[in-house]
Design a protein around this motif. Structure first.
Motif, PDB file in Angstrom:
ATOM      1  N   THR A 314      33.873  72.012  67.198  1.00  0.00           N
ATOM      2  CA  THR A 314      34.599  71.585  68.412  1.00  0.00           C
ATOM      3  C   THR A 314      34.200  72.421  69.623  1.00  0.00           C
ATOM      4  O   THR A 314      33.770  73.569  69.482  1.00  0.00           O
ATOM      5  CB  THR A 314      36.128  71.724  68.227  1.00  0.00           C
ATOM      6  OG1 THR A 314      36.442  73.116  68.053  1.00  0.00           O
ATOM      7  CG2 THR A 314      36.623  70.946  67.022  1.00  0.00           C
ATOM      8  N   SER A 342      29.859  69.119  77.568  1.00  0.00           N
ATOM      9  CA  SER A 342      30.458  69.327  78.896  1.00  0.00           C
ATOM     10  C   SER A 342      29.487  70.015  79.857  1.00  0.00           C
ATOM     11  O   SER A 342      29.679  69.970  81.070  1.00  0.00           O
ATOM     12  CB  SER A 342      31.722  70.189  78.786  1.00  0.00           C
ATOM     13  OG  SER A 342      32.671  69.546  77.987  1.00  0.00           O
ATOM     14  N   ARG A 510      44.158  60.789  68.604  1.00  0.00           N
ATOM     15  CA  ARG A 510      43.821  59.633  69.446  1.00  0.00           C
ATOM     16  C   ARG A 510      43.491  60.025  70.888  1.00  0.00           C
ATOM     17  O   ARG A 510      43.098  59.197  71.690  1.00  0.00           O
ATOM     18  CB  ARG A 510      44.977  58.633  69.436  1.00  0.00           C
ATOM     19  CG  ARG A 510      45.072  57.916  68.103  1.00  0.00           C
ATOM     20  CD  ARG A 510      45.958  56.711  68.172  1.00  0.00           C
ATOM     21  NE  ARG A 510      46.310  56.283  66.818  1.00  0.00           N
ATOM     22  CZ  ARG A 510      47.363  55.553  66.539  1.00  0.00           C
ATOM     23  NH1 ARG A 510      48.188  55.185  67.497  1.00  0.00           N
ATOM     24  NH2 ARG A 510      47.620  55.197  65.303  1.00  0.00           N
ATOM     25  N   LEU A 511      43.687  61.296  71.214  1.00  0.00           N
ATOM     26  CA  LEU A 511      43.299  61.754  72.548  1.00  0.00           C
ATOM     27  C   LEU A 511      41.776  61.881  72.582  1.00  0.00           C
ATOM     28  O   LEU A 511      41.142  62.132  71.568  1.00  0.00           O
ATOM     29  CB  LEU A 511      43.920  63.128  72.846  1.00  0.00           C
ATOM     30  CG  LEU A 511      45.447  63.229  72.901  1.00  0.00           C
ATOM     31  CD1 LEU A 511      45.859  64.665  73.188  1.00  0.00           C
ATOM     32  CD2 LEU A 511      46.034  62.322  73.974  1.00  0.00           C
ATOM     33  N   SER A 512      41.195  61.740  73.767  1.00  0.00           N
ATOM     34  CA  SER A 512      39.747  61.932  73.898  1.00  0.00           C
ATOM     35  C   SER A 512      39.442  63.421  73.784  1.00  0.00           C
ATOM     36  O   SER A 512      40.337  64.262  73.887  1.00  0.00           O
ATOM     37  CB  SER A 512      39.283  61.419  75.267  1.00  0.00           C
ATOM     38  OG  SER A 512      39.825  62.259  76.280  1.00  0.00           O
ATOM     39  N   SER A 513      38.175  63.759  73.607  1.00  0.00           N
ATOM     40  CA  SER A 513      37.782  65.176  73.494  1.00  0.00           C
ATOM     41  C   SER A 513      38.203  65.953  74.734  1.00  0.00           C
ATOM     42  O   SER A 513      38.689  67.085  74.634  1.00  0.00           O
ATOM     43  CB  SER A 513      36.268  65.292  73.321  1.00  0.00           C
ATOM     44  OG  SER A 513      35.896  64.749  72.094  1.00  0.00           O
ATOM     45  N   ASP A 514      38.016  65.338  75.915  1.00  0.00           N
ATOM     46  CA  ASP A 514      38.398  66.013  77.166  1.00  0.00           C
ATOM     47  C   ASP A 514      39.897  66.263  77.218  1.00  0.00           C
ATOM     48  O   ASP A 514      40.342  67.337  77.640  1.00  0.00           O
ATOM     49  CB  ASP A 514      37.979  65.164  78.380  1.00  0.00           C
ATOM     50  CG  ASP A 514      36.459  65.135  78.547  1.00  0.00           C
ATOM     51  OD1 ASP A 514      35.788  65.960  77.887  1.00  0.00           O
ATOM     52  OD2 ASP A 514      35.961  64.308  79.326  1.00  0.00           O
ATOM     53  N   GLU A 515      40.680  65.263  76.784  1.00  0.00           N
ATOM     54  CA  GLU A 515      42.149  65.418  76.797  1.00  0.00           C
ATOM     55  C   GLU A 515      42.586  66.516  75.829  1.00  0.00           C
ATOM     56  O   GLU A 515      43.445  67.332  76.147  1.00  0.00           O
ATOM     57  CB  GLU A 515      42.821  64.089  76.422  1.00  0.00           C
ATOM     58  CG  GLU A 515      42.746  63.041  77.518  1.00  0.00           C
ATOM     59  CD  GLU A 515      43.181  61.656  77.033  1.00  0.00           C
ATOM     60  OE1 GLU A 515      43.779  60.923  77.848  1.00  0.00           O
ATOM     61  OE2 GLU A 515      42.934  61.302  75.860  1.00  0.00           O
ATOM     62  N   LYS A 516      41.954  66.550  74.644  1.00  0.00           N
ATOM     63  CA  LYS A 516      42.279  67.604  73.661  1.00  0.00           C
ATOM     64  C   LYS A 516      41.964  68.981  74.229  1.00  0.00           C
ATOM     65  O   LYS A 516      42.761  69.911  74.127  1.00  0.00           O
ATOM     66  CB  LYS A 516      41.481  67.394  72.366  1.00  0.00           C
ATOM     67  CG  LYS A 516      42.021  66.326  71.452  1.00  0.00           C
ATOM     68  CD  LYS A 516      41.146  66.266  70.205  1.00  0.00           C
ATOM     69  CE  LYS A 516      41.290  64.928  69.527  1.00  0.00           C
ATOM     70  NZ  LYS A 516      40.258  64.671  68.544  1.00  0.00           N
ATOM     71  N   ASP A 517      40.764  69.103  74.823  1.00  0.00           N
ATOM     72  CA  ASP A 517      40.358  70.388  75.392  1.00  0.00           C
ATOM     73  C   ASP A 517      41.309  70.822  76.496  1.00  0.00           C
ATOM     74  O   ASP A 517      41.660  72.002  76.601  1.00  0.00           O
ATOM     75  CB  ASP A 517      38.928  70.298  75.950  1.00  0.00           C
ATOM     76  CG  ASP A 517      37.894  70.293  74.829  1.00  0.00           C
ATOM     77  OD1 ASP A 517      38.263  70.632  73.692  1.00  0.00           O
ATOM     78  OD2 ASP A 517      36.741  69.939  75.086  1.00  0.00           O
TER      79      ASP A 517
END
Length: 682
Positions: A314, A342, A510-517
């Motif tokens: 990740t 990113s 279900r969140l996108s990678s950006d949202e998780k980060d």
């Protein structure tokens, strides 16, 4: 010429094209496939003394019909037939559901044998089968097979009987006489007969014992042959690292290495010096100091004038590793760069250019490291963290970025020895089985759901001292099928409970990678004090300020997963706590909670987890990498697995194995499975 057992299944008398298609649906194509399609259990028709039969057990009894059968209809087409049997000195009631036609077949004073589930309290048997006449006329054991479609168990039994009758003379032995004699194993032909048509329980036991050993030995031979061939045919790189500089680097650490870390570092350094490519798995519990070991190995490779790469699953974990490794390595003039999806535009081009020029010594990143545009000047060491999260193909691509660089796989999932020698049999395994001094143990408590108010009260005390908390839930949204707390509901509840006092975040798959980060960065910087999440926080998240881990419906998780989640706290200097909210219904669930509360040792837990859940669920079905054994069970037959591995290692290393006629069938087996060509086996 085709060997008799390799012929199409249609070579068996009575098997035409239609039947062959049905068998093909069960992946049975040849005579050999059919003969090795073993039963998964046996119906035991031996007569037993009712005094010895436990409540709820399946049993076969023989007795005289004592009264006229009574037939009652209820509901639509449903019926219940009862008949009293005199079994020894007991009067037993046999009950048959929805078999009204049996009334015409049973008469007073008939001797019948009945099989079914025994109710010790009511002296009743819920019967599924009945035979008139003495039970001894048939076999005591009848095999039960996995079947599909129209073909039933009885039909398959008949086909297997025909196949054995027709082809038993073609069943050859593949184990050498020396091993058969050493372990007193029965021959292959007799073992196949006894697997399908046992004459006694001892017969079954000896047949199973034979195939458990055979399956493990063949698998371990494949693993050891691959290891030998890959080692001999893949020239590695000799890394002439600067030992004095490495010692100086270790001396700069603010803590002494544990004896386990010293041992593991020595094993890795010894591998790097050899002309063979290192292929090593490093297992270490959460907090055992894998990062320090990785830093030493990476530093050593740079002193040998090579580059190093660290691939993690990740972005947030990549950032955390980059930060800690920069602090450790940059004072020694080592350039560490971070590459994730990113990193874009000009910055990305600069990193890629400095990597290709050799100016970047260490590159840390996610699967972005295996993109075509990434070129190393001289890659010497590849480290993959949480390696089971990456596919075999992803790991191979990274390895091929250099000329056979040394490879170190790291995992914080303590893997039981049984699984380690099965799944990672072609690797060397190093284990960090010691915790750094002064590390505080996480206190673990099991609480019922009706104690939630007390749990929240405890959480508030920790939050009031400026600390943070995780709350883990098994599901994202409400499910009608499962009555478990879901992340969205819990987030709403806790947001209302803490209202204006503390901010509650929410993270799930279900969140996108950006949202998780984004959510994780808010939690890492203490903008969010309570993080409600599903298990996506399981691996590698490092927030030293978090001291409380609450896990809802903890009985739904395996022990290893609970241990991984627990390892998210206890990363700072403050005392940390893990609270398991659970109302387990089963004894296994209760046992899991007790074990978690009693031990912090990941290796002890992993062994227990394997016993409670079985190997298929340990890694998760999709990523398990576990071989499919027809007879053997890695958990219950672990001693045979250890023995087979030891034997396979000795055989592969002996000259006799590669030249003596005694081992020709085993060599032929390896050749037919690609293990003598260095091909990667599934």
């Amino acid at each position: 010429m085709i060997e008799p057992l390799d012929q199409s299944i249609t070579a068996i008398k009575g098997v035409g094209e239609e039947l062959a298609e049905q068998l093909a649906d069960m992946n049975l194509y040849t005579v050999k496939d059919l003969l090795e399609h073993f039963p998964y259990r046996f119906e035991d028709y031996r007569l037993r003394d009712l005094a010895e039969v436990k409540h709820g057990e399946r049993v076969t009894i023989e007795g005289k019909v004592h009264s006229e059968p009574s037939l009652v209809y209820y509901g639509k087409k449903k019926s219940r037939l009862t008949v009293r049997l005199l079994v020894g000195r007991h009067l037993v009631m046999a009950v048959f559901f929805n078999q009204p036609y049996l009334k015409q077949k049973i008469s007073i004073n008939d001797t019948v044998s009945v099989s079914g589930k025994w109710d010790q309290h009511k002296l009743t048997i819920t019967a599924t089968e009945i035979k008139t006449g003495a039970a001894s006329s048939g076999s005591d054991f009848e095999p039960v097979y996995a079947v599909k479609g129209k073909l039933g168990v009885k039909g398959l039994r008949r086909i297997i009987k025909n196949a054995f009758s027709q082809f038993h003379g073609s069943i050859d032995e593949i184990l050498p006489k020396s091993l058969l004699q050493q372990y007193k194993l029965i021959g292959r032909r007799d073992a196949i007969r006894s697997m399908h048509f046992p004459l006694s329980s001892e017969d079954m036991k000896q047949a199973r014992r034979r195939f458990v050993y055979e399956e493990f030995l063949l698998f371990q031979l494949k693993m050891q042959a691959l290891r030998k061939i890959e080692r001999e045919q893949t020239p590695g790189i000799i890394q002439k690292y600067d030992l004095e500089k490495v010692k100086e680097f270790i001396g700069s650490f603010p803590f002494p290495l544990t004896s386990a870390q010293k041992r593991v570092v020595n094993e890795i350094m010894a591998d790097m010096k050899t002309p063979y490519r290192m292929n090593r798995l490093l297992q270490g519990d959460v907090g055992s100091g894998k990062t320090a070991v990785a830093a030493i190995a990476l530093y050593a490779t740079v002193t040998a004038e090579f580059q190093g790469a660290l691939m993690v699953p990740t972005e947030i974990l990549a950032e955390q590793h980059a930060e800690s490794l920069k602090q450790m390595l940059e004072p020694f003039a080592i350039t560490v760069k971070l590459l994730t999806s990113s990193v874009k535009g000009k910055r990305r081009k600069e990193i890629l250019a400095s990597l290709a020029e050799g100016e970047t010594h260490i590159l840390i990143g996610t699967h972005a490291l295996i993109q075509d545009e990434v070129h190393f000047k001289r890659l010497g060491l590849v480290i993959t963290d949480e390696q089971h999260r990456f596919g075999v193909e992803q790991r191979r691509v990274l390895r091929e970025k250099g000329e056979n660089p040394d490879v170190l796989f790291m995992t914080a999932t303590p893997i039981p020895r049984t699984l380690a020698i099965t799944v990672f049999g072609e690797m060397d395994v190093s284990v960090l089985d010691e915790m750094p001094a002064g590390r505080k143990m996480i206190e673990t408590y099991w609480a019922k759901h009706d104690m939630l108010d007390r749990v929240l009260g405890f959480m508030e005390k920790e939050l009031a001292q400026g600390r943070q908390a995780y709350v883990i839930c098994p599901l994202i949204e409400e499910s009608e099928k499962l009555d478990v707390q879901n992340a969205i509901d819990v987030h709403i509840t806790l947001s209302m409970h803490f209202a204006d006092q503390y901010k509650v975040g929410l993270m799930h798959g279900r969140l996108s990678s950006d949202e998780k980060d984004s959510v994780m960065k808010e939690f890492s910087s203490n903008e969010v004090q309570v993080l409600v999440s599903t298990t996506v926080v399981e691996v590698g998240v490092n927030v030293p300020n978090a001291t409380v881990m609450v896990i809802y419906d903890a009985e739904r998780f395996g022990l290893s997963q609970l241990h991984q989640l627990r390892g998210r706290v206890g990363r700072g200097s403050d005392q940390s706590y893990c609270i398991l909210l659970a109302d387990p219904k089963s004894e296994v669930g209760k046992e899991r909670m007790r074990i978690m509360a009693e031990t912090n040792d990941g290796f002890v837990l992993s062994e227990k987890d394997l016993e409670l859940r079985g190997p298929g669920d340990f890694f998760g079905k999709k990523q398990s990498g576990l071989p499919e054994f027809k007879v053997a069970d890695m958990v219950h037959d672990y001693r045979a697995l250890e023995t087979a591995r030891s034997d396979a290692t000795k055989l592969i290393q002996s000259e006799a194995f590669w030249s003596s006629p005694d081992y020709e069938p085993l060599r032929a087996y390896l050749a037919s499975n690609g293990a003598l060509k260095g091909e990667k086996l599934d």
